[in-house]
Design an enzyme around this catalytic site. Structure first.
Site, PDB file in Angstrom:
ATOM      1  N   LYS A  46       0.884  -1.172   0.000  1.00  0.00           N
ATOM      2  CA  LYS A  46       0.000   0.000   0.000  1.00  0.00           C
ATOM      3  C   LYS A  46       0.927   1.229   0.000  1.00  0.00           C
ATOM      4  CE  LYS A  46      -3.705   2.475   0.779  1.00  0.00           C
ATOM      5  NZ  LYS A  46      -4.645   2.730  -0.297  1.00  0.00           N
ATOM      6  N   ASN A  88     -13.540   3.226  -5.157  1.00  0.00           N
ATOM      7  CA  ASN A  88     -12.917   3.577  -3.872  1.00  0.00           C
ATOM      8  C   ASN A  88     -12.474   5.020  -3.847  1.00  0.00           C
ATOM      9  OD1 ASN A  88      -9.717   3.928  -3.429  1.00  0.00           O
ATOM     10  ND2 ASN A  88     -10.110   2.843  -5.352  1.00  0.00           N
ATOM     11  N   ASN A 151       3.976   6.153  -6.939  1.00  0.00           N
ATOM     12  CA  ASN A 151       2.544   6.384  -7.118  1.00  0.00           C
ATOM     13  C   ASN A 151       2.362   7.770  -7.731  1.00  0.00           C
ATOM     14  OD1 ASN A 151      -0.156   7.004  -6.894  1.00  0.00           O
ATOM     15  ND2 ASN A 151      -0.431   5.936  -4.935  1.00  0.00           N
ATOM     16  N   SER A 153      -0.349   8.312  -9.580  1.00  0.00           N
ATOM     17  CA  SER A 153      -1.631   7.946 -10.182  1.00  0.00           C
ATOM     18  C   SER A 153      -2.822   7.891  -9.246  1.00  0.00           C
ATOM     19  CB  SER A 153      -1.472   6.581 -10.860  1.00  0.00           C
ATOM     20  OG  SER A 153      -0.806   5.660 -10.020  1.00  0.00           O
ATOM     21  N   CYS A 154      -2.657   8.146  -7.942  1.00  0.00           N
ATOM     22  CA  CYS A 154      -3.822   8.098  -7.050  1.00  0.00           C
ATOM     23  C   CYS A 154      -4.811   9.185  -7.500  1.00  0.00           C
ATOM     24  CB  CYS A 154      -3.400   8.320  -5.605  1.00  0.00           C
ATOM     25  SG  CYS A 154      -4.831   8.369  -4.509  1.00  0.00           S
ATOM     26  N   LYS A 191       4.077   4.180 -11.734  1.00  0.00           N
ATOM     27  CA  LYS A 191       2.664   3.792 -11.925  1.00  0.00           C
ATOM     28  C   LYS A 191       1.892   5.030 -12.379  1.00  0.00           C
ATOM     29  CE  LYS A 191      -1.226   1.437  -9.667  1.00  0.00           C
ATOM     30  NZ  LYS A 191      -1.670   0.765  -8.432  1.00  0.00           N
ATOM     31  N   THR A 219      -6.772   3.132 -10.847  1.00  0.00           N
ATOM     32  CA  THR A 219      -8.207   3.203 -11.070  1.00  0.00           C
ATOM     33  C   THR A 219      -8.574   4.388 -11.968  1.00  0.00           C
ATOM     34  OG1 THR A 219      -8.284   4.349  -8.970  1.00  0.00           O
ATOM     35  CG2 THR A 219      -8.911   2.023  -8.969  1.00  0.00           C
TER      36      THR A 219
HETATM   37  C1  LIG Z   1      -9.397   0.409  -2.036  1.00  0.00           C
HETATM   38  C2  LIG Z   1      -8.283   0.635  -3.008  1.00  0.00           C
HETATM   39  C3  LIG Z   1      -7.126   1.266  -2.583  1.00  0.00           C
HETATM   40  C4  LIG Z   1      -6.074   1.492  -3.468  1.00  0.00           C
HETATM   41  N1  LIG Z   1      -4.940   2.104  -3.009  1.00  0.00           N
HETATM   42  C5  LIG Z   1      -3.893   2.290  -3.859  1.00  0.00           C
HETATM   43  C6  LIG Z   1      -2.680   2.837  -3.378  1.00  0.00           C
HETATM   44  O1  LIG Z   1      -2.504   3.149  -2.193  1.00  0.00           O
HETATM   45  N2  LIG Z   1      -1.667   3.004  -4.278  1.00  0.00           N
HETATM   46  C7  LIG Z   1      -1.787   2.653  -5.602  1.00  0.00           C
HETATM   47  O2  LIG Z   1      -0.834   2.814  -6.370  1.00  0.00           O
HETATM   48  N3  LIG Z   1      -2.934   2.110  -6.061  1.00  0.00           N
HETATM   49  C8  LIG Z   1      -3.987   1.911  -5.228  1.00  0.00           C
HETATM   50  N4  LIG Z   1      -5.125   1.318  -5.691  1.00  0.00           N
HETATM   51  C9  LIG Z   1      -5.237   0.935  -7.119  1.00  0.00           C
HETATM   52  C10 LIG Z   1      -4.927  -0.550  -7.324  1.00  0.00           C
HETATM   53  O3  LIG Z   1      -3.604  -0.875  -6.960  1.00  0.00           O
HETATM   54  C11 LIG Z   1      -5.145  -0.948  -8.804  1.00  0.00           C
HETATM   55  O4  LIG Z   1      -4.273  -0.192  -9.607  1.00  0.00           O
HETATM   56  C12 LIG Z   1      -6.576  -0.730  -9.278  1.00  0.00           C
HETATM   57  O5  LIG Z   1      -7.515  -1.101  -8.285  1.00  0.00           O
HETATM   58  C13 LIG Z   1      -6.885  -1.516 -10.560  1.00  0.00           C
HETATM   59  O6  LIG Z   1      -6.744  -2.904 -10.347  1.00  0.00           O
HETATM   60  P1  LIG Z   1      -8.028  -3.893 -10.163  1.00  0.00           P
HETATM   61  O7  LIG Z   1      -8.892  -3.718 -11.357  1.00  0.00           O
HETATM   62  O8  LIG Z   1      -7.431  -5.257 -10.027  1.00  0.00           O
HETATM   63  O9  LIG Z   1      -8.705  -3.448  -8.930  1.00  0.00           O
HETATM   64  C14 LIG Z   1      -6.198   1.080  -4.818  1.00  0.00           C
HETATM   65  C15 LIG Z   1      -7.358   0.426  -5.241  1.00  0.00           C
HETATM   66  C16 LIG Z   1      -8.403   0.202  -4.358  1.00  0.00           C
HETATM   67  C17 LIG Z   1      -9.645  -0.522  -4.841  1.00  0.00           C
END
Ligand SMILES: Cc1cc2nc3c(=O)[nH]c(=O)nc-3n(C[C@H](O)[C@H](O)[C@H](O)COP(=O)(O)O)c2cc1C
Length: 373
Positions: A46, A88, A151, A153-154, A191, A219
């Site tokens: 995370k 999220n 990161n 990309s958040c 990312k 996302t």
């Molecule tokens: C609840 C949640 C928290 C996330 N937190 C982060 C994060 O802290 N850092 C990050 O780079 N991506 C974060 N992501 C993105 C995921 O790592 C991933 O890139 C995204 O969910 C797409 O993958 P998926 O379709 O398998 O969910 C988060 C996603 C979710 C659903």
């Protein structure tokens, strides 16, 4: 003999090419330990920052589901509905670097043959903040982390110099990557956000800064739907919502389109694919487009928090695939990475019926020549 699933990506050896992405499945030491025990080849933590974050009240993630017999989409739990997506608005880790440091070291000591990638994020508005990136990078690599994921990309940071706001600015992408590369002795992955017009532009910035790989997608910016009865968003606090991020099955084709742009533009570079993956069939799309590893979030969240069944299926799926194609001499993922990369072409390159020609809307169809300056 069982096929060897291992692979090397940006110089790091993985027992298999499947990682948990940076998200709740990797938010704690106990989750990461469970993930490695379940068979994941690697995890991306995370995202770790220097300062504490405070999340919104109430749930940070919800799951949107589709009915089989109607067009109804809702986050309300009900029988017979299929997963459409996750939504999220969770910020980065609410634990700071000091909390993470001893845990990263312990995890790496206990699992020396599993890949531990530290996701990091800081502000980027001035030199002091850029030094925060370096502080995070050095602290994580000193604990034995195998790679760093930036990161960029958040999608739900307010600050213009954080998260996807950095990822939307090719110069900032380049600067942050370069600053981290100055201190990094381990590979640095960037990312990127999918929320730009042409992700190739930001990827070029990352590579100019020295990135060893691009990771995509985070996302997609999105809103929860409004409930017809209450007229409130399905996720809200006091009636208010902000944009958040869409993940899961709905983004698989969207993320593949981004990945296709990236791997075509940089066929010799390394890519880690994320977005909507829950089975080997999904993962295969990313490998065939040119990814060396893939990452999973939503599917793992819904499977005992760290995806023990998901990783079992991914490993078995890859093993079966290698056995099936053994006659071609394929012994590892590297043998089929990128095999379909060049099958994505401009529309006018697709054959028409009756051998008719189409030039993509250029003068042959009666349009004026495009203006060139
Ligand atoms: C609840 C949640 C928290 C996330 N937190 C982060 C994060 O802290 N850092 C990050 O780079 N991506 C974060 N992501 C993105 C995921 O790592 C991933 O890139 C995204 O969910 C797409 O993958 P998926 O379709 O398998 O969910 C988060 C996603 C979710 C659903």
């Amino acid at each position: 003999m069982a096929p060897d699933l291992s692979t090397t990506f940006t110089g790091v050896r993985f027992q298999n090419p499947f990682l948990l992405s940076s998200a709740p499945p990797t938010e704690s030491e106990s989750n990461i330990v469970r993930a490695f025990e379940a068979g994941w080849g690697g995890v991306v933590t995370k995202t770790i920052g220097l300062h504490p974050v405070v999340n919104v009240l109430g749930p940070k993630t919800k799951f949107l589901r589709a009915d089989a017999d109607s067009a109804h989409l809702s986050m309300k739990k009900r029988p017979g509905a299929a997963l459409h997506s996750s939504w999220n608005w969770e910020l980065i880790s609410d634990k700071t670097l000091d909390w993470w440091v001893p845990r990263l070291g312990r995890i790496k000591q206990a699992f020396p043959n599993h890949a531990l990638v530290a996701s990091i994020m800081a502000g980027s508005g001035n030199d002091t903040e850029l030094r925060h990136w370096q502080e995070l990078a050095v602290a994580c690599q000193d604990q034995g982390c195998d790679a760093l994921e930036l990161n960029l990309s958040c999608p739900h940071m307010d600050r213009p110099d954080m998260g996807s706001n950095v990822g939307k600015d090719k110069e900032l992408v380049s600067i942050v990557t370069k600053v981290v590369k100055e201190v990094a002795r381990i590979p640095v992955w960037a990312k990127l956000t999918p929320s730009t017009t042409d992700i190739v532009v930001e990827a070029r910035g990352a590579f100019l800064g020295g990135a060893d790989a691009i990771v995509s997608s985070n996302t997609f910016t999105s809103l929860p739907l409004i409930d017809m009865e209450t007229l409130d968003f399905e996720v809200h606090v006091d009636g208010l919502v902000s944009t958040g991020g869409l993940g899961g099955p709905a983004i698989l084709p969207l993320s593949l389109a981004k990945m296709s742009q990236l791997t075509q533009a940089f066929p010799d570079k390394s890519f880690s694919g994320i977005g909507g993956i829950s089975t080997f069939e999904h993962a295969l799309n990313y490998f065939l487009l040119g990814c060396g590893t893939i990452q999973v979030c939503t599917a793992a969240m819904l499977d005992h928090a760290v995806g023990p069944n998901v990783i079992r299926e991914l490993n078995q799926g890859l093993a079966r695939f290698l056995e099936k194609h053994a006659d071609k001499g394929w012994t590892s993922v590297a043998d089929f990475v990128g095999l379909r990369r060049d099958h994505v072409v401009a529309q006018s390159k697709i054959r028409r019926a009756d051998e008719k020609d189409y030039r993509g809307g250029y003068e042959a169809e009666g349009y004026a020549e495009p203006v060139t300056t």
